[in-house]
Design a protein around this motif. Structure first.
Motif, short mmCIF file in Angstrom:
data_model
loop_
_atom_site.label_atom_id
_atom_site.label_comp_id
_atom_site.label_asym_id
_atom_site.label_seq_id
_atom_site.Cartn_x
_atom_site.Cartn_y
_atom_site.Cartn_z
N GLU A 48 -11.19 -11.31 -0.52
CA GLU A 48 -11.26 -10.25 0.48
C GLU A 48 -11.99 -9.05 -0.11
O GLU A 48 -11.77 -8.72 -1.28
CB GLU A 48 -9.86 -9.80 0.90
CG GLU A 48 -9.02 -10.87 1.55
CD GLU A 48 -9.53 -11.24 2.91
OE1 GLU A 48 -9.99 -10.36 3.66
OE2 GLU A 48 -9.48 -12.43 3.23
N SER A 50 -12.96 -4.97 1.11
CA SER A 50 -12.78 -4.00 2.20
C SER A 50 -12.72 -2.60 1.63
O SER A 50 -12.68 -2.40 0.42
CB SER A 50 -11.50 -4.31 2.98
OG SER A 50 -10.38 -4.23 2.13
N THR A 51 -12.67 -1.63 2.53
CA THR A 51 -12.45 -0.24 2.15
C THR A 51 -11.02 -0.08 1.66
O THR A 51 -10.18 -0.97 1.84
CB THR A 51 -12.68 0.69 3.35
OG1 THR A 51 -11.65 0.42 4.33
CG2 THR A 51 -14.06 0.51 3.95
N HIS A 53 -8.57 1.87 2.80
CA HIS A 53 -7.61 1.86 3.90
C HIS A 53 -7.43 0.45 4.47
O HIS A 53 -6.31 0.04 4.80
CB HIS A 53 -8.01 2.86 4.99
CG HIS A 53 -7.74 4.28 4.60
ND1 HIS A 53 -6.50 4.83 4.58
CD2 HIS A 53 -8.59 5.25 4.19
CE1 HIS A 53 -6.56 6.08 4.17
NE2 HIS A 53 -7.83 6.36 3.92
N ASP A 54 -8.51 -0.30 4.61
CA ASP A 54 -8.40 -1.68 5.10
C ASP A 54 -7.69 -2.57 4.09
O ASP A 54 -6.94 -3.48 4.46
CB ASP A 54 -9.77 -2.25 5.46
CG ASP A 54 -10.35 -1.61 6.72
OD1 ASP A 54 -9.59 -0.98 7.48
OD2 ASP A 54 -11.57 -1.75 6.93
N ALA A 55 -7.91 -2.31 2.80
CA ALA A 55 -7.21 -3.07 1.76
C ALA A 55 -5.71 -2.80 1.83
O ALA A 55 -4.89 -3.72 1.70
CB ALA A 55 -7.75 -2.70 0.38
N ARG A 56 -5.35 -1.56 2.08
CA ARG A 56 -3.93 -1.22 2.21
C ARG A 56 -3.32 -1.92 3.42
O ARG A 56 -2.20 -2.45 3.36
CB ARG A 56 -3.77 0.30 2.30
CG ARG A 56 -2.34 0.73 2.15
CD ARG A 56 -2.18 2.19 1.88
NE ARG A 56 -0.79 2.45 1.52
CZ ARG A 56 -0.20 3.60 1.66
NH1 ARG A 56 -0.86 4.65 2.12
NH2 ARG A 56 1.07 3.74 1.33
N ALA A 57 -4.05 -1.94 4.53
CA ALA A 57 -3.57 -2.64 5.73
C ALA A 57 -3.43 -4.14 5.45
O ALA A 57 -2.48 -4.78 5.92
CB ALA A 57 -4.52 -2.40 6.90
N TYR A 58 -4.34 -4.71 4.69
CA TYR A 58 -4.26 -6.12 4.30
C TYR A 58 -2.94 -6.38 3.56
O TYR A 58 -2.23 -7.34 3.86
CB TYR A 58 -5.46 -6.48 3.42
CG TYR A 58 -5.45 -7.88 2.88
CD1 TYR A 58 -6.01 -8.92 3.60
CD2 TYR A 58 -4.90 -8.16 1.64
CE1 TYR A 58 -6.00 -10.22 3.11
CE2 TYR A 58 -4.89 -9.44 1.14
CZ TYR A 58 -5.44 -10.47 1.87
OH TYR A 58 -5.42 -11.75 1.37
N THR A 156 -14.87 4.29 0.97
CA THR A 156 -15.74 3.42 1.78
C THR A 156 -16.34 2.27 0.97
O THR A 156 -16.96 1.39 1.55
CB THR A 156 -16.88 4.25 2.39
OG1 THR A 156 -17.59 4.92 1.34
CG2 THR A 156 -16.34 5.27 3.38
N LYS A 158 -16.45 -1.22 -1.07
CA LYS A 158 -15.84 -2.50 -0.69
C LYS A 158 -15.36 -3.23 -1.94
O LYS A 158 -16.16 -3.75 -2.72
CB LYS A 158 -16.85 -3.37 0.05
CG LYS A 158 -17.44 -2.72 1.28
CD LYS A 158 -16.55 -2.86 2.47
CE LYS A 158 -17.25 -2.27 3.68
NZ LYS A 158 -16.88 -2.84 4.91
#
Length: 168
Positions: A48, A50-51, A53-58, A156, A158
């Protein structure tokens, strides 16, 4: 005869891995897909990217959060795992950030991040120790070309999530 039975029991006990537990200290194990690294349950989600924030959501999707690498021993175990598992070259997000207040680095649980050596990397040109980018970089990463020392990165960028499931 008693001596040989005792020796056999001791030999089997030493050869069989076991987990120490009792009513006060129950055995703990990591839920799937987490792996135990040192005393933590971690996912190195190298596939995976990601940014922050997206990594945290993951990680939240696996009932965890970005990892809290809060001891030198754990940092060493994480780096050893990365090398042992052939994950060299992958960069990872961890949970530290100074999003709320510049320079006040916090873990997801609100505790302070240790500053300086042995956690944060050191740049030789210019000669400055991380974190070094001020308000431009508020998120902590482990970057392969900096030997997996902490770096302050732009949210931002990745990178792969390094997730942790807390057993406590």
């Amino acid at each position: 005869m008693r001596c040989s039975v005792f020796a056999a029991v001791v030999a089997v006990s030493l050869a069989t891995p076991s987990t120490w537990k009792d009513d006060y200290h129950p055995a703990k194990s990591c839920p799937m897909p987490y792996q135990q690294v040192a005393d933590r349950c971690l996912i190195f989600a190298a596939s995976e990217v990601s940014t922050w924030h997206d990594a945290r959501a993951y990680c939240h999707g696996f009932l965890g959060d970005l990892a809290q690498v809060d001891s030198a021993d754990l940092l060493m175990a994480v780096v050893d795992f990365i090398h042992d598992e052939g994950l060299n070259g992958h960069n990872f997000w961890i949970g530290a950030n100074d999003e709320a207040q510049e320079g006040a680095w916090k873990w997801p649980d609100g505790s302070d991040v240790h500053m300086g050596t042995p956690f944060w990397g050191y740049w030789t040109s210019p000669s400055v120790q991380e974190p070094r980018d001020g308000t431009a970089s508020n998120y902590c990463c482990l970057v392969s070309n900096h030997f997996y020392y902490f770096g302050d990165c732009w949210g931002t960028e990745k990178y792969s999530p390094l997730c942790e499931f807390r057993l406590d």
